[in-house]
Design an enzyme around this catalytic site. Structure first.
Site, PDB file in Angstrom:
ATOM      1  N   GLY A  26     -17.732 -13.731  57.196  1.00 36.42           N
ATOM      2  CA  GLY A  26     -16.625 -13.648  58.142  1.00 36.42           C
ATOM      3  C   GLY A  26     -15.436 -14.451  57.669  1.00 36.42           C
ATOM      4  O   GLY A  26     -15.158 -14.528  56.463  1.00 36.42           O
ATOM      5  N   ASP A  83     -21.402 -20.576  65.375  1.00 41.63           N
ATOM      6  CA  ASP A  83     -22.322 -21.608  65.869  1.00 41.63           C
ATOM      7  C   ASP A  83     -23.418 -21.026  66.752  1.00 41.63           C
ATOM      8  O   ASP A  83     -24.577 -21.441  66.679  1.00 41.63           O
ATOM      9  CB  ASP A  83     -21.560 -22.666  66.673  1.00 41.63           C
ATOM     10  CG  ASP A  83     -20.679 -23.536  65.802  1.00 41.63           C
ATOM     11  OD1 ASP A  83     -20.954 -23.630  64.587  1.00 41.63           O
ATOM     12  OD2 ASP A  83     -19.722 -24.130  66.324  1.00 41.63           O
ATOM     13  N   HIS A 108     -19.436 -26.955  60.068  1.00 39.67           N
ATOM     14  CA  HIS A 108     -19.248 -27.610  61.365  1.00 39.67           C
ATOM     15  C   HIS A 108     -20.598 -28.198  61.754  1.00 39.67           C
ATOM     16  O   HIS A 108     -21.643 -27.594  61.503  1.00 39.67           O
ATOM     17  CB  HIS A 108     -18.763 -26.601  62.399  1.00 39.67           C
ATOM     18  CG  HIS A 108     -18.567 -27.160  63.786  1.00 39.67           C
ATOM     19  ND1 HIS A 108     -18.009 -28.405  63.996  1.00 39.67           N
ATOM     20  CD2 HIS A 108     -18.850 -26.658  65.016  1.00 39.67           C
ATOM     21  CE1 HIS A 108     -17.944 -28.624  65.318  1.00 39.67           C
ATOM     22  NE2 HIS A 108     -18.462 -27.590  65.934  1.00 39.67           N
ATOM     23  N   GLU A 231       8.771 -20.721  72.640  1.00 37.24           N
ATOM     24  CA  GLU A 231       9.424 -21.748  71.831  1.00 37.24           C
ATOM     25  C   GLU A 231       8.466 -22.852  71.371  1.00 37.24           C
ATOM     26  O   GLU A 231       8.852 -23.697  70.544  1.00 37.24           O
ATOM     27  CB  GLU A 231      10.596 -22.358  72.604  1.00 37.24           C
ATOM     28  CG  GLU A 231      11.743 -21.373  72.801  1.00 37.24           C
ATOM     29  CD  GLU A 231      12.999 -22.021  73.370  1.00 37.24           C
ATOM     30  OE1 GLU A 231      13.110 -23.258  73.284  1.00 37.24           O
ATOM     31  OE2 GLU A 231      13.851 -21.288  73.898  1.00 37.24           O
TER      32      GLU A 231
END
Length: 329
Positions: A26, A83, A108, A231
């Site tokens: 992935g 995960d 991770h 913004e």
């Protein structure tokens, strides 16, 4: 201060004679597999036969097989599936093939830190966590630069776990930019906290609340969207480039004064107290247990949140206004 390692500190030869099994093709997986291959390493990809990622890995010229076959054939195995899928894949396909001397890696620390995966004592367990999405890890590598990463050792069975992890980081290009030493606990807890308190949870809640405040006060939704959402990228880009100081230098004096005097009224002592509570829930495992149970139950609350948030007015207004901005595509 963190210890930072670079190319000169890493020895790629430590892993060049090893077979590296990348489980998952992935976002991160495609980058790791291709970067390692380009660095002269022997790579295999573990994917579901016939799936889109399987076909993509084949198209990229990589050797692809089931996770079980890849784990059996590999000296280094890195878990790069989501995960929520890792524990199941580990128990079904990886665990029985983790023989003495192999190295199990992660990008991770969630599943190791919260004991969803408990490796045998005779293997190294390490982490290389690039601080950027996979497409940037790949793009930076091909452009001759690198994406910074974190390195950690959870279990050092060989006595050379750190050196091998650092070599892996060099293989994906991260040592070009810098690899910071950390621990599985620190990476996991700070990553979750950052996502919840700022990057995802905090930012989206603040944008949505500000949008609702302006609309409820009678202002046009389109104007509200421009002012509190659109913004934001301009400001984040300035901070990303040169920190708060550069952002404040770049905006108007009026905006800078409002920053100093009104910001602390939004992020105040109550907010700080709630951040400490969120951090405590991460540290003591409350959030992890909640998320694990949520997935075991089929994620009903998660899916309900997703549907509810997708229907919010800010999403409808944003979609309309983004249609006026062809450069976003």
């Amino acid at each position: 201060m963190a210890t930072i390692y670079h190319d000169k500190d890493a020895n790629l030869k430590l892993i060049k004679n090893k077979t590296i099994g990348v489980i998952g093709f992935g976002s991160q997986g495609h980058a790791h597999a291709q970067n390692l291959t380009d660095s002269g390493c022997k790579v295999m990809v573990g994917e579901l036969s016939g799936s889109a990622p399987w076909k993509a890995a084949k198209k990229a010229g990589l050797t692809v097989a089931s996770a079980e076959k890849v784990a059996k054939a590999s000296d280094i195995i890195i878990m790069l599936v989501p995960d929520t899928m890792q524990a199941k894949i580990y128990h079904e396909s990886i665990e029985k093939n983790l023989t003495a001397g192999k190295m199990l890696m992660f990008a991770h620390g969630f599943n190791i830190h919260y004991n969803q995966i408990v490796p045998p004592a005779n293997v190294d367990v390490t982490m290389i966590a690039p601080k950027g999405p996979g497409h940037m890890v790949r793009q930076n590598f091909t452009e001759g630069i690198g994406t910074p990463a974190l390195v950690a050792v959870y279990q050092d069975a060989s006595g050379k776990a750190f050196e091998k992890a650092l070599a892996y980081g060099k293989g994906i290009g991260s040592a070009r930019a810098g690899i910071l030493e950390t621990t599985f606990a620190e990476e996991t807890e700070t990553d979750l906290f950052g996502e919840q308190a700022v990057l995802c949870g905090g930012v989206t809640a603040m944008i949505k609340t500000a949008f609702e405040t302006l609309v409820d006060a009678g202002y046009q939704p389109e104007i509200a969207y421009f002012e509190v959402c659109h913004e934001l990228k301009l400001i984040v880009d300035l901070i990303h480039r040169g920190g708060f100081k550069f952002m404040r230098y770049s905006v108007s004096d009026t905006a800078e004064y409002g920053d100093y005097t009104r910001g602390p009224r939004i992020i105040n002592d109550d907010t700080r107290e709630e951040m400490w509570k969120i951090l405590e829930e991460i540290q003591n495992g409350t959030f992890a247990r909640e998320w694990i149970l949520e997935n075991q139950a089929g994620a009903p609350a998660f899916n309900a949140f997703r549907r509810m948030e997708a229907d919010h007015e800010i999403e409808e207004v944003g979609e309309e206004l983004r249609g006026m901005m062809p450069w976003l595509k």
